[in-house]
Design a protein around this motif. Structure first.
Motif, PDB file in Angstrom:
ATOM      1  N   LEU A  33       2.650   3.539   8.401  1.00 48.13           N
ATOM      2  CA  LEU A  33       1.547   3.823   7.851  1.00 48.13           C
ATOM      3  C   LEU A  33       1.231   2.101   6.921  1.00 48.13           C
ATOM      4  O   LEU A  33       2.007   1.667   6.730  1.00 48.13           O
ATOM      5  N   PHE A  34      -0.001   2.327   6.876  1.00 47.51           N
ATOM      6  CA  PHE A  34      -0.924   0.677   6.323  1.00 47.51           C
ATOM      7  C   PHE A  34      -1.548   1.055   5.800  1.00 47.51           C
ATOM      8  O   PHE A  34      -2.464   1.033   6.245  1.00 47.51           O
ATOM      9  N   PRO A  35      -1.463   1.033   4.399  1.00 44.94           N
ATOM     10  CA  PRO A  35      -2.185   1.086   2.936  1.00 44.94           C
ATOM     11  C   PRO A  35      -2.999  -0.204   3.057  1.00 44.94           C
ATOM     12  O   PRO A  35      -2.411  -1.261   3.046  1.00 44.94           O
ATOM     13  N   VAL A  36      -4.455  -0.229   3.102  1.00 46.96           N
ATOM     14  CA  VAL A  36      -5.306  -1.176   3.032  1.00 46.96           C
ATOM     15  C   VAL A  36      -6.130  -1.529   1.605  1.00 46.96           C
ATOM     16  O   VAL A  36      -6.198  -2.442   0.420  1.00 46.96           O
ATOM     17  N   LEU A  37      -6.356  -0.412   1.925  1.00 43.93           N
ATOM     18  CA  LEU A  37      -7.076  -0.001   0.157  1.00 43.93           C
ATOM     19  C   LEU A  37      -5.914   0.585  -1.551  1.00 43.93           C
ATOM     20  O   LEU A  37      -5.533   1.940  -0.768  1.00 43.93           O
ATOM     21  N   GLY A  57     -12.474 -12.367  -1.325  1.00 46.15           N
ATOM     22  CA  GLY A  57     -10.994 -11.574  -1.052  1.00 46.15           C
ATOM     23  C   GLY A  57     -10.625 -12.817  -0.158  1.00 46.15           C
ATOM     24  O   GLY A  57     -11.595 -12.743   0.901  1.00 46.15           O
ATOM     25  N   SER A  58      -9.264 -12.937   0.473  1.00 44.96           N
ATOM     26  CA  SER A  58      -8.471 -13.089   1.597  1.00 44.96           C
ATOM     27  C   SER A  58      -8.963 -13.026   2.725  1.00 44.96           C
ATOM     28  O   SER A  58      -8.553 -11.591   2.845  1.00 44.96           O
ATOM     29  N   SER A  59      -8.794 -13.095   3.846  1.00 47.16           N
ATOM     30  CA  SER A  59      -8.695 -12.500   5.439  1.00 47.16           C
ATOM     31  C   SER A  59      -7.769 -11.900   4.908  1.00 47.16           C
ATOM     32  O   SER A  59      -6.648 -11.376   4.197  1.00 47.16           O
ATOM     33  N   GLY A  60      -7.373 -10.225   5.969  1.00 42.22           N
ATOM     34  CA  GLY A  60      -7.068  -9.322   5.181  1.00 42.22           C
ATOM     35  C   GLY A  60      -6.839  -8.694   4.292  1.00 42.22           C
ATOM     36  O   GLY A  60      -6.281  -7.835   3.943  1.00 42.22           O
ATOM     37  N   SER A  61      -7.747  -9.005   3.235  1.00 39.80           N
ATOM     38  CA  SER A  61      -7.492  -8.177   1.920  1.00 39.80           C
ATOM     39  C   SER A  61      -8.292  -6.782   1.982  1.00 39.80           C
ATOM     40  O   SER A  61      -8.222  -6.049   0.658  1.00 39.80           O
ATOM     41  N   GLY A  62      -8.620  -6.405   2.316  1.00 39.44           N
ATOM     42  CA  GLY A  62      -9.624  -4.616   2.555  1.00 39.44           C
ATOM     43  C   GLY A  62     -11.272  -5.338   2.331  1.00 39.44           C
ATOM     44  O   GLY A  62     -11.383  -3.812   2.490  1.00 39.44           O
ATOM     45  N   LYS A  63     -11.701  -6.464   2.476  1.00 41.69           N
ATOM     46  CA  LYS A  63     -12.687  -6.302   2.265  1.00 41.69           C
ATOM     47  C   LYS A  63     -14.115  -5.526   3.013  1.00 41.69           C
ATOM     48  O   LYS A  63     -14.773  -4.963   2.908  1.00 41.69           O
ATOM     49  N   SER A  64     -13.495  -5.732   3.869  1.00 42.67           N
ATOM     50  CA  SER A  64     -15.027  -4.979   5.584  1.00 42.67           C
ATOM     51  C   SER A  64     -14.493  -4.046   5.303  1.00 42.67           C
ATOM     52  O   SER A  64     -15.093  -2.641   5.189  1.00 42.67           O
ATOM     53  N   THR A  65     -12.436  -3.700   5.215  1.00 44.75           N
ATOM     54  CA  THR A  65     -12.569  -1.673   4.963  1.00 44.75           C
ATOM     55  C   THR A  65     -13.386  -1.343   3.223  1.00 44.75           C
ATOM     56  O   THR A  65     -13.503  -0.198   3.727  1.00 44.75           O
ATOM     57  N   LEU A  66     -12.934  -2.586   2.485  1.00 48.52           N
ATOM     58  CA  LEU A  66     -13.548  -1.672   1.203  1.00 48.52           C
ATOM     59  C   LEU A  66     -15.607  -1.278   1.262  1.00 48.52           C
ATOM     60  O   LEU A  66     -16.204  -0.832   0.986  1.00 48.52           O
ATOM     61  N   SER A  77      -5.333   4.359   4.037  1.00 43.76           N
ATOM     62  CA  SER A  77      -3.855   3.576   4.936  1.00 43.76           C
ATOM     63  C   SER A  77      -4.932   3.670   5.883  1.00 43.76           C
ATOM     64  O   SER A  77      -4.836   4.716   6.617  1.00 43.76           O
ATOM     65  N   TYR A  78      -4.752   2.778   7.206  1.00 44.35           N
ATOM     66  CA  TYR A  78      -3.916   3.250   8.719  1.00 44.35           C
ATOM     67  C   TYR A  78      -3.268   3.725   8.645  1.00 44.35           C
ATOM     68  O   TYR A  78      -2.771   3.414   8.474  1.00 44.35           O
ATOM     69  N   GLY A  79      -3.129   3.631  10.296  1.00 47.02           N
ATOM     70  CA  GLY A  79      -2.229   4.468  10.865  1.00 47.02           C
ATOM     71  C   GLY A  79      -1.258   5.805  10.031  1.00 47.02           C
ATOM     72  O   GLY A  79      -1.944   6.555   9.026  1.00 47.02           O
TER      73      GLY A  79
END
Ligand code: ADP
Ligand code: MG
Length: 223
Positions: free
Chosen positions: A17-21, A38-47, A10-12
């Motif tokens: 708290l903002f869960p991403v993965l 995955g679409s934009s914002g789906s967490g690809k770069s974070t992963l 999560s970020y924050g």
């Protein structure tokens, strides 16, 4: 080569708290050429950043080459990155005031390889990506596709086992995208495992397996 079990990030914090993965299970075998869609914002770069030890995760397990990547300090993470991993980004991330050959050779500077040896290896790699003639040109004198091929050559100079590419064709036209994908496929054929993040179907279709990410979950593993 890669195994993630219930990885969460999560970020924050607190109310923000903002869960991403949200519990990622995935594995990639040595030698695979895989895309993550995955679409934009789906967490690809974070992963991808978690896989590349560029960012930490909150819980779950990440095994890279059988070694647990939990709680690495920055020094150890940097050692793993420079030993095992190569990175390619959408925006190339070349150094503008250095020539193509200097950009490619740069990662070895930090490994205390002599200038002569660095430059010889960099020239070999530029030849491999079809850019021998451009060795002494600056990035500003090159097209997007050429810049990305320089970036691919740079990612290879430390002899990585795994290359992580975040939207490597995101800034390129269709024809150039195909050329860059051909270079990445050739690299994979030499046995280097490759994970490519993309939101383009045509790019994903050029890989062996598509992992689909949706809202922080793996929707399908492509197996
Ligand atoms: P993708 O690459 O699939 O477009 P990202 O992994 O970049 O998605 O981002 C996933 C979500 O996490 C997005 O909603 C994004 O705004 C958010 N996010 C990404 N990086 C950060 C950060 N450093 N701090 C806070 N939120 C972030
Ligand atoms: Mg992204």
């Amino acid at each position: 080569m890669i195994k993630l079990t219930d990885v969460k990030k999560s970020y924050g914090s607190g109310k923000n708290l903002f869960p991403v993965l949200k519990g990622i299970d995935m594995d990639v075998e040595q030698g695979e050429l895989v895309s993550i869609m995955g679409s934009s914002g789906s967490g690809k770069s974070t992963l991808l950043n978690v896989l590349g030890l560029l960012d930490s995760y909150d819980s779950g397990k990440y095994l890279l080459g059988g070694t647990d990547m939990s709680n690495l300090n920055e020094t150890t993470a940097a050692q793993y990155r420079s030993k095992y991993l190569g990175f390619v980004f959408q925006s190339f991330n070349l150094i503008n005031f250095k020539s193509a050959v200097e950009n490619v050779a740069l990662p070895l500077y930090y490994q205390k390889v002599s200038r002569k040896e660095r430059n010889a290896m960099a020239m070999d790699l530029l030849e491999k990506v079809g850019l021998s003639e451009w060795a002494n040109h600056l990035p500003s004198e090159m097209s997007g596709g050429q810049k990305q091929r320089v970036a691919i050559a740079r990612s290879l100079i430390t002899k990585p086992r795994l290359i992580l590419a975040d939207e490597p064709t995101g800034a390129l036209d269709e024809q150039t995208s195909r050329e860059v994908m051909d270079v990445l496929k050739d690299v994979n054929k030499e046995g280097i495992t490759m994970i490519i993040v993309t939101h383009e179907n045509e790019i994903a279709a050029m890989t062996q397996r598509v992992i689909r990410l949706r809202d922080g979950h793996i929707e399908s593993t492509g197996r």
